[in-house]
Design a protein around this motif. Sequence first.
Motif, PDB file in Angstrom:
ATOM      1  N   GLN A  46       0.806  -1.214   0.000  1.00  0.00           N
ATOM      2  CA  GLN A  46       0.000   0.000   0.000  1.00  0.00           C
ATOM      3  C   GLN A  46       0.844   1.272   0.000  1.00  0.00           C
ATOM      4  O   GLN A  46       0.318   2.367  -0.162  1.00  0.00           O
ATOM      5  CB  GLN A  46      -0.949   0.013   1.212  1.00  0.00           C
ATOM      6  CG  GLN A  46      -2.084  -0.981   1.095  1.00  0.00           C
ATOM      7  CD  GLN A  46      -2.960  -0.696  -0.107  1.00  0.00           C
ATOM      8  OE1 GLN A  46      -2.832  -1.333  -1.147  1.00  0.00           O
ATOM      9  NE2 GLN A  46      -3.860   0.255   0.019  1.00  0.00           N
ATOM     10  N   SER A  47       2.139   1.120   0.177  1.00  0.00           N
ATOM     11  CA  SER A  47       3.014   2.295   0.164  1.00  0.00           C
ATOM     12  C   SER A  47       3.437   2.684  -1.250  1.00  0.00           C
ATOM     13  O   SER A  47       4.241   3.612  -1.418  1.00  0.00           O
ATOM     14  CB  SER A  47       4.259   2.026   1.015  1.00  0.00           C
ATOM     15  OG  SER A  47       5.038   0.981   0.457  1.00  0.00           O
ATOM     16  N   ILE A  48       2.910   2.026  -2.271  1.00  0.00           N
ATOM     17  CA  ILE A  48       3.361   2.258  -3.645  1.00  0.00           C
ATOM     18  C   ILE A  48       3.163   3.710  -4.066  1.00  0.00           C
ATOM     19  O   ILE A  48       3.966   4.275  -4.832  1.00  0.00           O
ATOM     20  CB  ILE A  48       2.628   1.303  -4.625  1.00  0.00           C
ATOM     21  CG1 ILE A  48       3.212   1.403  -6.026  1.00  0.00           C
ATOM     22  CG2 ILE A  48       1.133   1.562  -4.612  1.00  0.00           C
ATOM     23  CD1 ILE A  48       4.624   0.928  -6.143  1.00  0.00           C
ATOM     24  N   GLY A  49       2.113   4.366  -3.555  1.00  0.00           N
ATOM     25  CA  GLY A  49       1.858   5.739  -3.945  1.00  0.00           C
ATOM     26  C   GLY A  49       2.958   6.702  -3.512  1.00  0.00           C
ATOM     27  O   GLY A  49       3.143   7.752  -4.136  1.00  0.00           O
ATOM     28  N   LEU A  50       3.687   6.357  -2.444  1.00  0.00           N
ATOM     29  CA  LEU A  50       4.771   7.216  -1.987  1.00  0.00           C
ATOM     30  C   LEU A  50       5.906   7.307  -2.997  1.00  0.00           C
ATOM     31  O   LEU A  50       6.675   8.280  -2.988  1.00  0.00           O
ATOM     32  CB  LEU A  50       5.335   6.692  -0.655  1.00  0.00           C
ATOM     33  CG  LEU A  50       4.386   6.633   0.542  1.00  0.00           C
ATOM     34  CD1 LEU A  50       5.109   6.047   1.734  1.00  0.00           C
ATOM     35  CD2 LEU A  50       3.854   8.020   0.869  1.00  0.00           C
TER      36      LEU A  50
END
Length: 445
Positions: free
Chosen positions: A36-40
């Motif tokens: 879920q951290s891919i957007g960072l």
Amino acid sequence: MSLPATPTRIQWMLESVWIASIAGALILWVSFGVRQSIGLFLLPVTTETGWDRTTFSIAAALMQLFWGCGQPFVVYLGERKFGFGKVIFASSLLYATSSWIMYGSPASSPGVFIFASALQGLAAGGNSFPIVLASVGRRIPAGSKYKSIVFGLVSSFGSFGQCCFLPMGRAMIGSLGWRWTFMTFGLMMAVMSPLSMFIQSVPPQKQDQDQATAPVDEEKRAAAKLEQEVAEFEKPKVVVNHEDMTLTQTLKFAFSSPTFILITLGFSVCGFHVAFLSTHLPAYLVDHDISSSLAAWVISVIGLGSVFGTISVGYICTRFRPKFVLTAIYLGRVFMLCIFYWVPTSLATVFSFSVIFGFLWLSTVPATTKFVGDMYGQKYLGTLTSITFVGHQIGAFCGAFVGGLVYDSMHNYSHMFYASIALACFASAANLLAPDEHPPQKPSK
């Protein structure tokens, strides 16, 4: 001095629902948190490499797509071939390997980055909700009212991982860079992989003995028999025993049921929302003059709200039918998306949205799992939920990819928010209209 482990003690540890739940929760905490951290990584990667957002969105979208399309095959290997534990262990190591590939991907070759993202998606299927919840669910007796509560508690750690890893990832990108952050996340997946031994495959538990052998006096027994005969006379009906069905029979029965189709379509909308927001919301907030560190905290707060949402929905599903719970969740998303988009962006509105929408973020998982289990049994719950997860990830592919495509062509996300609101209305209607009782027919053999 502690006694040496005996075969009986080891067997108890492997079959314990509590130990399996803890191990599964920790695996979901790490695996879902890093995914879920891919957007960072959107802004750091595109800034360093010079790629547009569409290129990065293709990588993020393929990760979602391979995650979903590979899920049924991974669960099949776990249920029918190698066992859940071995599949989870191998998938964690594959995820670590793909993170190393991303670390070494050259700026001139986005194909390597995209390939590694697809590989990450394939590995993600081996330590995700369907396979973990299916393994834990086998340790709980069929018909137990605590099953949905356990599903909610274990699922909540995926949201808790999002809460923890978003600020952690933002700090690591700032100090180590995005390449070393990818590698560190992969190393964490490898370190957690030995926990898979505690969620190995076990035979499904039968119905609680207290429920199965409850004393019934002769008058009640005779009345129940008479009532059953009257019901059969008025409306002949074949009772389907899902636990005696083969995998082929179960799949035919599910795919011929409008309920399964509607559940899958509704779940695909959840994937669209989650992938679009987790991939593009940090950049959207930066575009609206919110700092990147605060944008990371917004996704983290969504994850924290989701912890309470999944636990609460797990309990609520013991009181209300899952179809109504899912209908309410998607209606809540409609209202929150409308308010978030049309109210002027500020820290107050952003964090208020994060808290409330977070409650609705992954709360669909325990409700959907309970819905599928109630309708089609526990024996092949992993396979069936993984198929619904294909729909979820197809929606996620569209949310991640189309979001970047729309931004590069229009330089804003307006149409994505319109689509998100319309799809939430559709998902609410799909779950409300889904029949939660089987028609009076026997599944084909």
